[in-house]
Design a protein around this motif. Structure first.
Motif, PDB file in Angstrom:
ATOM      1  N   ASP A   1      88.237  23.182  34.696  1.00  0.00           N
ATOM      2  CA  ASP A   1      88.268  21.633  34.610  1.00  0.00           C
ATOM      3  C   ASP A   1      88.136  21.183  33.164  1.00  0.00           C
ATOM      4  O   ASP A   1      87.552  21.926  32.177  1.00  0.00           O
ATOM      5  N   VAL A   2      88.698  20.172  32.654  1.00  0.00           N
ATOM      6  CA  VAL A   2      88.699  19.719  31.336  1.00  0.00           C
ATOM      7  C   VAL A   2      87.231  19.517  30.796  1.00  0.00           C
ATOM      8  O   VAL A   2      86.897  19.715  29.713  1.00  0.00           O
TER       9      VAL A   2
ATOM     10  N   CYS B   1      98.679  20.954  33.746  1.00  0.00           N
ATOM     11  CA  CYS B   1     100.162  21.262  33.250  1.00  0.00           C
ATOM     12  C   CYS B   1     100.735  21.978  34.398  1.00  0.00           C
ATOM     13  O   CYS B   1     101.794  22.094  34.024  1.00  0.00           O
ATOM     14  N   GLY B   2     100.299  21.841  35.790  1.00  0.00           N
ATOM     15  CA  GLY B   2     101.051  22.327  36.744  1.00  0.00           C
ATOM     16  C   GLY B   2     101.816  23.643  36.564  1.00  0.00           C
ATOM     17  O   GLY B   2     100.819  24.616  35.993  1.00  0.00           O
TER      18      GLY B   2
ATOM     19  N   VAL C   1     100.848  25.142  22.056  1.00  0.00           N
ATOM     20  CA  VAL C   1     100.585  24.541  23.364  1.00  0.00           C
ATOM     21  C   VAL C   1      99.564  25.474  24.008  1.00  0.00           C
ATOM     22  O   VAL C   1      99.816  26.686  24.215  1.00  0.00           O
ATOM     23  N   THR C   2      98.510  24.847  24.633  1.00  0.00           N
ATOM     24  CA  THR C   2      97.591  25.517  25.607  1.00  0.00           C
ATOM     25  C   THR C   2      97.749  24.673  26.911  1.00  0.00           C
ATOM     26  O   THR C   2      97.496  23.369  26.813  1.00  0.00           O
ATOM     27  N   GLY C   3      97.950  25.167  27.933  1.00  0.00           N
ATOM     28  CA  GLY C   3      98.018  24.630  29.093  1.00  0.00           C
ATOM     29  C   GLY C   3      96.570  24.639  29.765  1.00  0.00           C
ATOM     30  O   GLY C   3      95.669  25.743  29.502  1.00  0.00           O
ATOM     31  N   LEU C   4      96.204  23.781  30.510  1.00  0.00           N
ATOM     32  CA  LEU C   4      94.927  23.791  31.413  1.00  0.00           C
ATOM     33  C   LEU C   4      95.098  23.118  32.744  1.00  0.00           C
ATOM     34  O   LEU C   4      95.775  22.139  32.933  1.00  0.00           O
ATOM     35  N   ASP C   5      94.849  23.871  33.653  1.00  0.00           N
ATOM     36  CA  ASP C   5      94.698  23.639  35.040  1.00  0.00           C
ATOM     37  C   ASP C   5      93.729  24.258  35.949  1.00  0.00           C
ATOM     38  O   ASP C   5      93.477  25.529  35.634  1.00  0.00           O
ATOM     39  N   ARG C   6      93.082  23.268  36.709  1.00  0.00           N
ATOM     40  CA  ARG C   6      92.228  23.982  37.775  1.00  0.00           C
ATOM     41  C   ARG C   6      92.745  25.033  38.590  1.00  0.00           C
ATOM     42  O   ARG C   6      91.927  25.862  39.172  1.00  0.00           O
ATOM     43  N   ASN C   7      93.832  24.671  39.031  1.00  0.00           N
ATOM     44  CA  ASN C   7      94.540  25.554  40.148  1.00  0.00           C
ATOM     45  C   ASN C   7      94.927  27.094  39.546  1.00  0.00           C
ATOM     46  O   ASN C   7      95.788  27.035  38.750  1.00  0.00           O
TER      47      ASN C   7
END
Length: 236
Positions: free
Chosen positions: A71-72, A31-32, A47-53
């Motif tokens: 991670d997804v 999702c940045g 909405v749910t965002g997902l990002d490793r950063n």
């Protein structure tokens, strides 16, 4: 410089016809900083965002969007849509990540990707990218290295480590059914290249990018440029 005010409306225009009606549950993978996730939330989606950063996850959270820093492959739950926005081309295992995404879908749920098929770029498209990049540099809107010749080779060298669009579409097709694709203009969003930086005043950059988007769309419609961008979806 945050160019989401230019990029997000363009994505939404092509994405919304593929989405179920709100308040469908959407997981945006990669999702940045959360600009698109926030826009979807404003449209009524859950909405749910997902990002490793960690930095990206924090920026998404600051926009008021629930976010998972992971991670997804480590995510569970049930969603109506799992959305990959220009993140899948970096995946190590396309089939593995899309197979896991399918396990996150509710019955009749969708996987949707927004991506670009870098392999579709021909000489005309490479000239569009690098000539316009040079114009933006000359106008003082962008700092970037611009190649003087062999533009197509420069493009290929800069992108050949990414998954091709055809590979992503084939993997998506294997992950679900009823593959649907929509071609889009995207070269205008790639003009900064690797390491380029947009300059101030910020108000001039969106106007320039919107003009280049319209120019790209006209050329695609006329058949003088390939459509390099695409959205695609499959159903569970």
């Amino acid at each position: 410089m945050d160019l989401s005010t230019v990029a997000v409306p363009h994505t939404l225009t092509h994405l919304k016809p593929l989405l179920p009606a709100p308040p469908a549950r959407v997981l945006e993978v990669g999702c940045g900083r959360g600009a698109l996730a926030a826009a979807l939330a404003d449209e009524g989606y859950e909405v749910t965002g997902l990002d490793r950063n960690a930095e990206m996850a924090a920026a998404t959270r600051e926009r008021g969007v629930p976010v998972i820093q992971a991670d997804v492959h480590d995510v569970s739950g049930e969603y109506d849509v799992v959305l990959f926005t220009r993140s899948l081309h970096h995946a190590e295992d396309l089939d593995g990540i899309l197979a896991h995404a399918a396990t996150l879908l509710a019955p009749s749920g969708q996987i949707i990707i927004e991506e670009f098929a870098w392999e579709r770029v021909d000489h005309a498209a490479a000239e569009f990218v690098y000539d316009n990049c040079a114009l933006l540099v000359a106008a003082g809107l962008l700092t970037a290295e611009t190649p003087a010749d062999d533009l197509l080779a420069t493009w290929v060298t800069g992108h050949d480590r990414l998954h091709q669009g055809s590979a992503m579409l084939a993997a998506l097709d294997r992950a679900g059914s009823d593959l649907t694709t929509v071609e889009t203009a995207i070269l205008w969003r790639l003009l900064d290249g690797r390491g380029g930086a947009w300059t101030e005043p910020a108000s001039r950059v969106p106007d320039a990018l919107n003009a280049l988007r319209r120019a790209e769309e006209r050329r695609i419609a006329a058949g003088t440029l390939p459509a390099v961008g695409f959205l695609a979806s499959v159903r569970r």
